[in-house]
Design an enzyme around this catalytic site. Structure first.
Site, short mmCIF file in Angstrom:
data_model
loop_
_atom_site.label_atom_id
_atom_site.label_comp_id
_atom_site.label_asym_id
_atom_site.label_seq_id
_atom_site.Cartn_x
_atom_site.Cartn_y
_atom_site.Cartn_z
CE1 TYR A 155 4.57 6.42 12.49
CE2 TYR A 155 6.35 4.98 13.19
CZ TYR A 155 5.11 5.15 12.62
OH TYR A 155 4.41 4.05 12.16
CE LYS A 162 3.40 0.92 12.17
NZ LYS A 162 2.20 0.08 11.96
P1 NAD Z 1 -5.87 4.09 8.02
O1 NAD Z 1 -6.27 5.12 9.02
O2 NAD Z 1 -6.66 4.02 6.78
O3 NAD Z 1 -5.82 2.65 8.69
C1 NAD Z 1 -5.58 2.43 10.06
C2 NAD Z 1 -6.68 1.53 10.53
O4 NAD Z 1 -6.49 1.15 11.90
C3 NAD Z 1 -8.06 2.21 10.44
O5 NAD Z 1 -8.91 1.45 9.63
C4 NAD Z 1 -8.53 2.19 11.87
O6 NAD Z 1 -9.94 2.05 12.00
C5 NAD Z 1 -7.79 0.97 12.40
N1 NAD Z 1 -7.83 0.89 13.86
C6 NAD Z 1 -7.40 1.79 14.77
N2 NAD Z 1 -7.72 1.38 16.01
C7 NAD Z 1 -8.35 0.18 15.87
C8 NAD Z 1 -8.93 -0.74 16.79
N3 NAD Z 1 -8.95 -0.53 18.12
N4 NAD Z 1 -9.52 -1.87 16.29
C9 NAD Z 1 -9.53 -2.11 14.95
N5 NAD Z 1 -8.98 -1.27 14.05
C10 NAD Z 1 -8.41 -0.14 14.51
O7 NAD Z 1 -4.33 4.38 7.70
P2 NAD Z 1 -3.23 3.49 6.95
O8 NAD Z 1 -2.15 4.43 6.63
O9 NAD Z 1 -3.88 2.70 5.90
O10 NAD Z 1 -2.70 2.52 8.11
C11 NAD Z 1 -2.67 1.12 8.00
C12 NAD Z 1 -1.36 0.57 8.55
O11 NAD Z 1 -0.30 0.98 7.69
C13 NAD Z 1 -1.00 1.05 9.95
O12 NAD Z 1 -0.41 -0.01 10.67
C14 NAD Z 1 0.04 2.12 9.67
O13 NAD Z 1 0.90 2.28 10.76
C15 NAD Z 1 0.74 1.49 8.49
N6 NAD Z 1 1.58 2.38 7.67
C16 NAD Z 1 1.09 3.57 7.20
C17 NAD Z 1 1.88 4.41 6.43
C18 NAD Z 1 1.40 5.75 5.94
O14 NAD Z 1 2.23 6.61 5.65
N7 NAD Z 1 0.10 5.97 5.84
C19 NAD Z 1 3.20 4.00 6.12
C20 NAD Z 1 3.66 2.77 6.59
C21 NAD Z 1 2.84 1.98 7.36
O1 0WE Z 2 1.98 4.61 11.02
C1 0WE Z 2 1.66 5.70 10.59
C2 0WE Z 2 0.48 6.40 11.20
C3 0WE Z 2 0.47 6.23 12.69
C4 0WE Z 2 -0.61 6.94 13.44
C5 0WE Z 2 -1.15 8.16 13.06
C6 0WE Z 2 -2.13 8.76 13.83
C7 0WE Z 2 -2.69 10.11 13.51
C8 0WE Z 2 -4.08 10.29 14.10
C9 0WE Z 2 -1.06 6.36 14.60
N1 0WE Z 2 -2.00 6.94 15.39
C10 0WE Z 2 -2.54 8.11 15.01
N2 0WE Z 2 -3.47 8.67 15.84
C11 0WE Z 2 -4.20 9.76 15.49
O2 0WE Z 2 -5.01 10.26 16.29
N3 0WE Z 2 2.42 6.27 9.60
C12 0WE Z 2 3.58 5.59 9.11
C13 0WE Z 2 2.12 7.61 9.02
C14 0WE Z 2 2.89 8.62 9.80
O3 0WE Z 2 2.43 9.10 10.97
C15 0WE Z 2 3.37 9.98 11.46
C16 0WE Z 2 4.46 10.04 10.58
C17 0WE Z 2 4.16 9.16 9.52
C18 0WE Z 2 5.04 8.83 8.35
C19 0WE Z 2 3.39 10.72 12.64
C20 0WE Z 2 4.47 11.55 12.91
C21 0WE Z 2 5.54 11.61 12.05
C22 0WE Z 2 5.56 10.88 10.87
#
Ligand code: NAD
Ligand code: 0WE
Length: 261
Positions: A155, A162
């Site tokens: 991560y 974060k």
């Molecule tokens: P997602 O890919 O659906 O959402 C991420 C969003 O960020 C996308 O809509 C993408 O277009 C947007 N984004 C990236 N660069 C951008 C920019 N320059 N301008 C505007 N938007 C931009 O994935 P998600 O999992 O729904 O992620 C949403 C949030 O939740 C993130 O902050 C992620 O870190 C957090 N999160 C995700 C998880 C997980 O396991 N998926 C867990 C905890 C927190």
């Molecule tokens: O916040 C996230 C996603 C973060 C994320 C993921 C990507 C993959 C594609 C940010 N940037 C990118 N850029 C890309 O090009 N999570 C909490 C989900 C997540 O992502 C991981 C995790 C977990 C959980 C990445 C490595 C290890 C664990």
């Protein structure tokens, strides 16, 4: 009567139906909110517009949060359309894919800056830009992950981002307290979204999560949507600056139960 009846919510970060932002949008719709949606770029438009339409939302605006002029433009459009808003949801995070594998010490200067800009500064910039539009009693929300406080291998720079996002939540909560607007973060367990796609070892992590968490269940975007309702509604009127875990209790564990109890 819905918990968000008469409230207007703007949601940033919708990419597709798996997005956390979509779980939040559907939950808000169910509780009677008027919804506006923002997405990152032209290529997502085709995906996002039908989703927005399906919940009767016709405020769908492109905004690349790395561009000040994009933020200014969406604020101007929201002001024209809604006047004031009650809820602002930031569901955006990004780091270069090659920063999310291997040792953290290999993080490049450029990769560090990009992750902090898109994943952290954008929250501060959106909060400031929408500050004059926020009604008293309103709420601002962001999405975080426990990699901020405990190491999640790979991560990497996102964990640092974060941690800064959670600290920003506290500082913004202090600033916005004066206008009776609350600022909170939801820390969700791992969910298979676009941002999790192609992450090495995600499947293994998912399985381990299910085993370790007291509730032994993975998290859905619906779970996050329901928590977002609480944190955006008057039910949480005296809660601000918090990191609210939606993780089946995973974060409280020190040692896995291993079924020995
Ligand atoms: P997602 O890919 O659906 O959402 C991420 C969003 O960020 C996308 O809509 C993408 O277009 C947007 N984004 C990236 N660069 C951008 C920019 N320059 N301008 C505007 N938007 C931009 O994935 P998600 O999992 O729904 O992620 C949403 C949030 O939740 C993130 O902050 C992620 O870190 C957090 N999160 C995700 C998880 C997980 O396991 N998926 C867990 C905890 C927190
Ligand atoms: O916040 C996230 C996603 C973060 C994320 C993921 C990507 C993959 C594609 C940010 N940037 C990118 N850029 C890309 O090009 N999570 C909490 C989900 C997540 O992502 C991981 C995790 C977990 C959980 C990445 C490595 C290890 C664990």
């Amino acid at each position: 009567m819905g918990l968000l009846e008469g409230k207007t919510a703007l949601i940033f970060g919708l990419a597709n139906k798996n997005s956390i932002a979509w779980g939040v949008a559907q939950a808000f719709k169910r509780e009677g909110a008027t919804i506006g949606i923002s997405y990152a770029g032209e290529i997502l438009k085709r995906r996002v517009e039908p989703l927005a339409e399906s919940i009767g939302c016709d405020f769908v605006e492109e905004c690349d949060v790395s561009k000040d002029e994009d933020i200014e433009s969406v604020v101007a459009k929201a002001k024209k359309r809604f006047g004031k808003i009650d809820i602002l949801v930031h569901s955006i995070g990004f780091a270069n894919r090659d920063e999310l594998r291997g040792p953290f010490y290999n993080t490049s200067r450029e990769g560090f800056h990009l992750a902090m800009d898109i994943s952290v500064y954008s929250f501060v910039a959106l909060a400031r830009a929408f500050q004059p539009l926020m009604n008293p009693g309103g709420a601002i929300l962001t999405m975080t992950y426990a990699g901020s406080v405990k190491v999640t291998p790979n991560y990497n720079v996102m964990g640092i981002a974060k941690a800064a996002l959670e600290a920003s939540t506290r500082y913004l909560a202090y600033d916005f307290g004066k206008q009776n607007v609350r600022v909170n973060a939801i820390s969700a367990g791992p969910i298979r979204t676009l941002a999790a796609a192609g992450v090495g070892g995600f499947k293994t992590m998912y399985k381990a999560f299910e085993e370790m968490a007291p509730l032994h269940e993975n998290i859905t975007t619906e779970d996050v949507g329901n928590a977002a309702i609480f944190l955006s509604s008057d039910l949480s009127a005296r809660t601000t600056g918090e990191v609210f875990y939606v993780d089946s209790g995973y974060n409280i564990m020190g040692v896995p139960g291993m079924g020995i109890e």
